[in-house]
Design a protein around this motif. Structure first.
Motif, PDB file in Angstrom:
ATOM      1  N   ARG A 161       0.743  -1.261  -0.073  1.00  0.00           N
ATOM      2  CA  ARG A 161       0.026   0.043  -0.078  1.00  0.00           C
ATOM      3  C   ARG A 161       0.822   1.212   0.001  1.00  0.00           C
ATOM      4  N   SER A 162       2.008   1.183   0.694  1.00  0.00           N
ATOM      5  CA  SER A 162       2.894   2.366   0.815  1.00  0.00           C
ATOM      6  C   SER A 162       3.618   2.594  -0.695  1.00  0.00           C
ATOM      7  N   ALA A 163       3.505   1.740  -1.649  1.00  0.00           N
ATOM      8  CA  ALA A 163       4.205   1.747  -2.872  1.00  0.00           C
ATOM      9  C   ALA A 163       3.293   2.072  -3.857  1.00  0.00           C
ATOM     10  N   GLY A 164       1.894   2.346  -3.381  1.00  0.00           N
ATOM     11  CA  GLY A 164       0.926   2.737  -4.137  1.00  0.00           C
ATOM     12  C   GLY A 164      -0.046   1.528  -4.621  1.00  0.00           C
ATOM     13  N   PHE A 165      -0.091   0.489  -4.235  1.00  0.00           N
ATOM     14  CA  PHE A 165      -0.869  -0.678  -4.672  1.00  0.00           C
ATOM     15  C   PHE A 165      -2.010  -0.960  -3.769  1.00  0.00           C
ATOM     16  N   GLY A 166      -2.902  -1.377  -4.047  1.00  0.00           N
ATOM     17  CA  GLY A 166      -3.978  -2.206  -3.309  1.00  0.00           C
ATOM     18  C   GLY A 166      -3.594  -3.487  -2.953  1.00  0.00           C
ATOM     19  N   ALA A 167      -3.786  -3.867  -1.789  1.00  0.00           N
ATOM     20  CA  ALA A 167      -3.655  -5.104  -1.111  1.00  0.00           C
ATOM     21  C   ALA A 167      -4.520  -5.713  -0.321  1.00  0.00           C
ATOM     22  N   GLN A 168      -5.539  -6.620  -0.902  1.00  0.00           N
ATOM     23  CA  GLN A 168      -6.444  -7.118  -0.304  1.00  0.00           C
ATOM     24  C   GLN A 168      -6.301  -8.373   0.726  1.00  0.00           C
ATOM     25  N   VAL A 169      -6.526  -8.232   1.963  1.00  0.00           N
ATOM     26  CA  VAL A 169      -6.152  -9.191   2.954  1.00  0.00           C
ATOM     27  C   VAL A 169      -7.509 -10.187   3.033  1.00  0.00           C
ATOM     28  N   ALA A 170      -7.273 -11.626   2.519  1.00  0.00           N
ATOM     29  CA  ALA A 170      -8.240 -12.214   2.357  1.00  0.00           C
ATOM     30  C   ALA A 170      -7.889 -13.774   2.223  1.00  0.00           C
ATOM     31  N   PRO A 171      -9.118 -14.778   2.334  1.00  0.00           N
ATOM     32  CA  PRO A 171      -8.731 -16.163   2.304  1.00  0.00           C
ATOM     33  C   PRO A 171      -8.546 -16.571   0.980  1.00  0.00           C
ATOM     34  N   VAL A 172      -7.606 -17.614   0.875  1.00  0.00           N
ATOM     35  CA  VAL A 172      -7.424 -18.210  -0.734  1.00  0.00           C
ATOM     36  C   VAL A 172      -7.711 -19.915  -0.319  1.00  0.00           C
ATOM     37  N   TRP A 173      -7.777 -20.309  -1.771  1.00  0.00           N
ATOM     38  CA  TRP A 173      -8.121 -21.744  -1.785  1.00  0.00           C
ATOM     39  C   TRP A 173      -6.680 -22.455  -2.297  1.00  0.00           C
ATOM     40  N   THR A 174      -6.090 -23.449  -1.590  1.00  0.00           N
ATOM     41  CA  THR A 174      -4.903 -24.041  -1.914  1.00  0.00           C
ATOM     42  C   THR A 174      -5.389 -25.614  -2.680  1.00  0.00           C
ATOM     43  N   THR A 175      -5.010 -25.728  -3.593  1.00  0.00           N
ATOM     44  CA  THR A 175      -5.571 -26.954  -4.323  1.00  0.00           C
ATOM     45  C   THR A 175      -4.201 -27.577  -5.130  1.00  0.00           C
ATOM     46  N   ASP A 176      -4.334 -28.944  -4.919  1.00  0.00           N
ATOM     47  CA  ASP A 176      -3.284 -29.896  -6.108  1.00  0.00           C
ATOM     48  C   ASP A 176      -3.765 -30.240  -7.202  1.00  0.00           C
ATOM     49  N   GLY A 177      -5.079 -29.860  -7.305  1.00  0.00           N
ATOM     50  CA  GLY A 177      -5.776 -29.989  -8.634  1.00  0.00           C
ATOM     51  C   GLY A 177      -5.691 -28.965  -9.865  1.00  0.00           C
ATOM     52  N   PHE A 178      -4.852 -28.593 -10.368  1.00  0.00           N
ATOM     53  CA  PHE A 178      -4.908 -27.281 -11.340  1.00  0.00           C
ATOM     54  C   PHE A 178      -5.957 -27.905 -12.381  1.00  0.00           C
ATOM     55  N   PHE A 179      -6.006 -29.001 -12.972  1.00  0.00           N
ATOM     56  CA  PHE A 179      -6.890 -29.232 -13.966  1.00  0.00           C
ATOM     57  C   PHE A 179      -8.266 -29.797 -13.563  1.00  0.00           C
ATOM     58  N   ARG A 180      -8.451 -29.634 -12.096  1.00  0.00           N
ATOM     59  CA  ARG A 180      -9.546 -29.978 -11.518  1.00  0.00           C
ATOM     60  C   ARG A 180     -10.489 -29.211 -10.853  1.00  0.00           C
ATOM     61  N   GLU A 181     -10.315 -27.878 -11.257  1.00  0.00           N
ATOM     62  CA  GLU A 181     -11.143 -26.794 -10.859  1.00  0.00           C
ATOM     63  C   GLU A 181     -12.223 -26.647 -11.619  1.00  0.00           C
ATOM     64  N   THR A 182     -13.301 -27.245 -11.170  1.00  0.00           N
ATOM     65  CA  THR A 182     -14.453 -27.416 -11.750  1.00  0.00           C
ATOM     66  C   THR A 182     -15.513 -26.292 -11.281  1.00  0.00           C
ATOM     67  N   ARG A 183     -16.407 -26.064 -12.046  1.00  0.00           N
ATOM     68  CA  ARG A 183     -17.408 -25.046 -11.828  1.00  0.00           C
ATOM     69  C   ARG A 183     -17.954 -25.186 -10.550  1.00  0.00           C
TER      70      ARG A 183
END
Length: 254
Positions: A161-183
Motif C-alpha cells: 500500500r505504501s508503494a501505491g498498490f491495493g493489497a486485499q487481505v483475504a482467504p485463498v483456496w490451496t489446491t493440488d488439482g490445477f486441472f480439476r478446478e470445476t465450476r
C-alpha cells in the motif's frame, strides 16, 4: 503419537522426530540471514531484482533439478531468495531446506487465479488458506483452514500500500488439482470466502507453524475463473518484477 484417520491422508502423527530430515539436512549450507523470500518466479526475475545486488550462494539439489539459492543485498540488508517449484509437495521440500539453513521468517510471492472479478495484477495477501491439498495434513491435524502470520502479513500489506498498490487481505483456496478446478468447486470455494486459488499457501503455512517460524505471502492475480469459465489473460507476467520488489522490501523490514 499416531492417530489413525478414516482414510490414509487423515492418519496423523505429531512426532517431530521424523526419519529423513536429520540425514537429508546434514550438509545444509552455513546459516544465512533470518529471512527468505520463496519466489514462484523465474531465476531471471530474481537475478535482475531492481535495487538489489544478487549473487548465487548455494543450491537445493534434487534428482531431476537443482534450485539455486541467492542472496540479495542492499546496503546492510541481506535476504535469501530461492525460485520455487510449483505444487505443495515440491514447495515443501525447498521450504524445509530454507528453514534448516536459518530462515526464521518466510515471505512467499507468486501468482494466483482470481475467483472474484479482480483485474489482472491485483495484489492479495492471504489471511488463511483452505487446505484442499495433501501436504499440510502431514504437518497439522485435519482441518479446513490454516492461517498465515498476522504480523508478517500486515507488513506485506503495508509495503504494498505504501508503494501505491491495493493489497486485499483475504482467504485463498490451496489446491493440488490445477486441472480439476470445476465450476461447482469454484462456486463452493467462493461461498467459503476464498477470493483466489493457488497451489502452495496452505502447505507452507502449515510447515511454518510446525517448525516455529513465521510465514506470509504476497499473491498477484493472473488468470481468472470468476465468470464461471477460464481466462488465461496475460498470466500475470507484467507483475513479476514489481511483486518481487515488494516481497524483498517486506522481507527486509521483518
Amino acid at each position: 503419537m499416531l492417530t489413525p484417520g478414516a482414510f490414509p491422508i487423515l492418519d496423523f502423527d505429531d512426532d517431530l522426530d521424523d526419519l529423513i530430515s536429520p540425514m537429508m539436512f546434514a550438509d545444509v549450507q552455513a546459516e544465512g540471514p533470518g529471512v527468505t523470500v520463496l519466489a514462484f518466479l523465474s531465476e531471471k526475475t530474481i537475478k535482475t531484482a531492481e535495487g538489489w545486488e544478487v549473487r548465487r550462494v548455494g543450491t537445493v539439489p534434487f534428482v531431476t533439478v537443482e534450485y539455486p539459492i541467492y542472496e540479495a543485498t542492499r546496503g546492510g540488508q541481506v535476504v535469501r531468495v530461492v525460485p520455487m517449484p510449483i505444487g505443495a509437495a515440491a514447495a515443501a521440500l525447498v521450504t524445509e531446506r530454507m528453514i534448516r539453513s536459518g530462515a526464521e521468517s518466510l515471505v512467499a510471492v507468486g501468482s494466483c487465479g482470481a475467483l472474484r472479478k479482480l483485474p489482472e495484477g491485483e495484489f492479495i495477501v492471504p489471511s488463511r488458506a483452505l487446505r484442499d491439498e495433501g501436504t499440510s495434513y502431514h504437518y497439522l491435524k485435519a482441518g479446513a483452514w490454516v492461517e498465515t502470520d498476522d504480523a508478517l502479513r500486515a507488513t506485506i500489506a503495508k509495503v504494498a500500500r505504501s508503494a501505491g498498490f491495493g493489497a486485499q487481505v483475504a482467504p485463498v483456496w490451496t489446491t493440488d488439482g490445477f486441472f480439476r478446478e470445476t465450476r461447482a468447486l469454484v462456486e463452493q470455494r467462493k461461498s467459503q470466502g476464498c477470493v483466489a486459488v493457488e497451489m502452495e499457501c496452505a502447505a507452507m503455512a502449515a510447515i511454518a507453524k510446525v517448525r516455529g517460524v513465521r510465514f506470509a505471502q504476497l499473491l498477484f492475480t493472473a488468470d481468472t475463473l470468476a465468470d464461471n469459465d477460464y481466462d488465461l489473460r496475460g498470466f500475470g507476467v507484467d507483475s513479476h518484477h514489481v511483486a518481487l520488489s515488494l516481497a524483498l522490501e517486506a522481507a527486509a523490514g521483518c
